[in-house]
Write a protein that holds these residues in place. Structure first.
Motif, short mmCIF file in Angstrom:
data_model
loop_
_atom_site.label_atom_id
_atom_site.label_comp_id
_atom_site.label_asym_id
_atom_site.label_seq_id
_atom_site.Cartn_x
_atom_site.Cartn_y
_atom_site.Cartn_z
N LEU A 99 -35.09 -13.61 47.96
CA LEU A 99 -34.96 -12.38 48.72
C LEU A 99 -33.74 -12.41 49.65
CD1 LEU A 99 -38.62 -11.52 49.73
CD2 LEU A 99 -37.11 -10.21 48.27
N ILE A 100 -33.55 -13.53 50.32
CA ILE A 100 -32.45 -13.63 51.28
C ILE A 100 -31.09 -13.63 50.58
CG2 ILE A 100 -31.37 -15.15 52.99
CD1 ILE A 100 -34.22 -15.97 53.81
N HIS A 101 -30.99 -14.35 49.48
CA HIS A 101 -29.71 -14.50 48.79
C HIS A 101 -29.70 -13.71 47.49
CE1 HIS A 101 -28.75 -17.57 51.69
NE2 HIS A 101 -29.88 -18.18 51.42
N LYS A 105 -26.21 -5.06 43.33
CA LYS A 105 -25.60 -4.23 42.30
C LYS A 105 -24.25 -3.75 42.83
CE LYS A 105 -29.90 -2.55 40.36
NZ LYS A 105 -30.76 -1.39 40.13
N PRO A 106 -23.25 -3.67 41.96
CA PRO A 106 -21.95 -3.19 42.41
C PRO A 106 -22.03 -1.72 42.81
CG PRO A 106 -21.94 -3.58 40.03
CD PRO A 106 -23.26 -4.03 40.56
N LEU A 107 -21.27 -1.37 43.82
CA LEU A 107 -21.25 0.00 44.31
C LEU A 107 -20.04 0.74 43.76
CD1 LEU A 107 -22.05 -0.42 48.11
CD2 LEU A 107 -23.49 0.64 46.39
N CYS A 108 -20.23 2.01 43.49
CA CYS A 108 -19.07 2.83 43.15
C CYS A 108 -18.47 3.33 44.47
CB CYS A 108 -19.45 3.98 42.22
SG CYS A 108 -20.70 5.08 42.86
N GLN A 109 -17.22 3.65 44.49
CA GLN A 109 -16.50 4.00 45.72
C GLN A 109 -17.10 5.22 46.42
OE1 GLN A 109 -14.74 2.31 47.37
NE2 GLN A 109 -13.62 0.89 46.10
N ASP A 110 -17.73 6.12 45.69
CA ASP A 110 -18.30 7.33 46.29
C ASP A 110 -19.45 7.02 47.24
OD1 ASP A 110 -16.51 8.66 44.68
OD2 ASP A 110 -18.00 9.09 43.12
N THR A 111 -20.20 5.95 46.96
CA THR A 111 -21.40 5.67 47.75
C THR A 111 -21.20 4.60 48.81
OG1 THR A 111 -22.14 4.08 46.12
CG2 THR A 111 -22.96 6.34 45.89
N VAL A 112 -20.01 3.99 48.89
CA VAL A 112 -19.78 2.91 49.84
C VAL A 112 -19.96 3.39 51.27
CG1 VAL A 112 -18.05 1.33 50.78
CG2 VAL A 112 -18.30 1.56 48.32
N GLU A 113 -19.35 4.51 51.64
CA GLU A 113 -19.46 5.03 53.00
C GLU A 113 -20.89 5.42 53.33
OE1 GLU A 113 -17.21 4.98 55.42
OE2 GLU A 113 -15.95 3.90 53.99
N LEU A 122 -23.65 -3.30 51.56
CA LEU A 122 -23.97 -4.36 50.60
C LEU A 122 -24.47 -3.84 49.26
CD1 LEU A 122 -25.79 -6.82 53.00
CD2 LEU A 122 -23.47 -6.99 52.13
N GLY A 123 -25.06 -2.69 49.25
CA GLY A 123 -25.56 -2.14 48.01
C GLY A 123 -26.99 -2.53 47.71
N PRO A 124 -27.59 -1.91 46.70
CA PRO A 124 -29.00 -2.20 46.39
C PRO A 124 -29.18 -3.59 45.79
CG PRO A 124 -28.06 -0.68 44.79
CD PRO A 124 -27.01 -0.89 45.85
N LEU A 125 -30.37 -4.15 45.99
CA LEU A 125 -30.69 -5.46 45.45
C LEU A 125 -30.82 -5.40 43.93
CD1 LEU A 125 -33.40 -6.63 47.99
CD2 LEU A 125 -31.06 -7.41 47.84
N GLU A 126 -30.48 -6.50 43.29
CA GLU A 126 -30.61 -6.61 41.84
C GLU A 126 -31.52 -7.79 41.55
OE1 GLU A 126 -27.60 -8.16 38.65
OE2 GLU A 126 -27.11 -6.11 39.21
#
Length: 128
Positions: A99-101, A105-113, A122-126
């Protein structure tokens, strides 16, 4: 043994107890007694056998699994056998480390902000 330093573990102040797993007969008697006190009724021998096998003779695990299985009136009829099995592959600390590490999932530039305000971008967990 890994959590406690060997100097403490092998000192005169510590006594290591070896606890044997519960036998099928003892577990069945205990689970039947709990079921009777809780008003569940009589347990089948197949159910007691399943509890003994899935818990590995650990009475505490068997009681908690039985509590989980009969926790609501809708599940009193039948719940799949998978619900009582132990996850023997992950220890508590291994699961916590996952859970900690966790991978992200990679983020697209539109959702970074958008996500920066929630989780620092950091984006959603995978999970695998």
């Amino acid at each position: 043994q890994r959590l406690i330093p060997s100097t403490i573990l092998h000192s005169n102040l510590v006594q290591i107890l070896t606890i044997q797993p519960a036998t099928k007969a003892k577990m069945k008697k205990c689970l039947q007694s709990i079921a009777k006190m809780e008003g569940i009724g009589s347990l089948t021998s197949d159910f007691c056998e399943e509890m003994h096998l899935s818990s590995g003779g650990d009475m505490r695990h068997a009681v908690l699994a039985m509590q989980f299985r009969f926790s609501s009136s809708s599940t009193r009829q039948h719940v799949g056998k998978e619900s009582t099995k132990r996850d023997t592959k992950l220890s508590m600390f291994h699961a916590l480390g996952k859970l900690i590490h966790a991978k992200r999932k990679p983020l697209c530039q539109d959702t970074v902000e958008e996500t920066k305000m929630w989780d620092g971008g950091l984006g959603p967990l995978e999970f695998d």
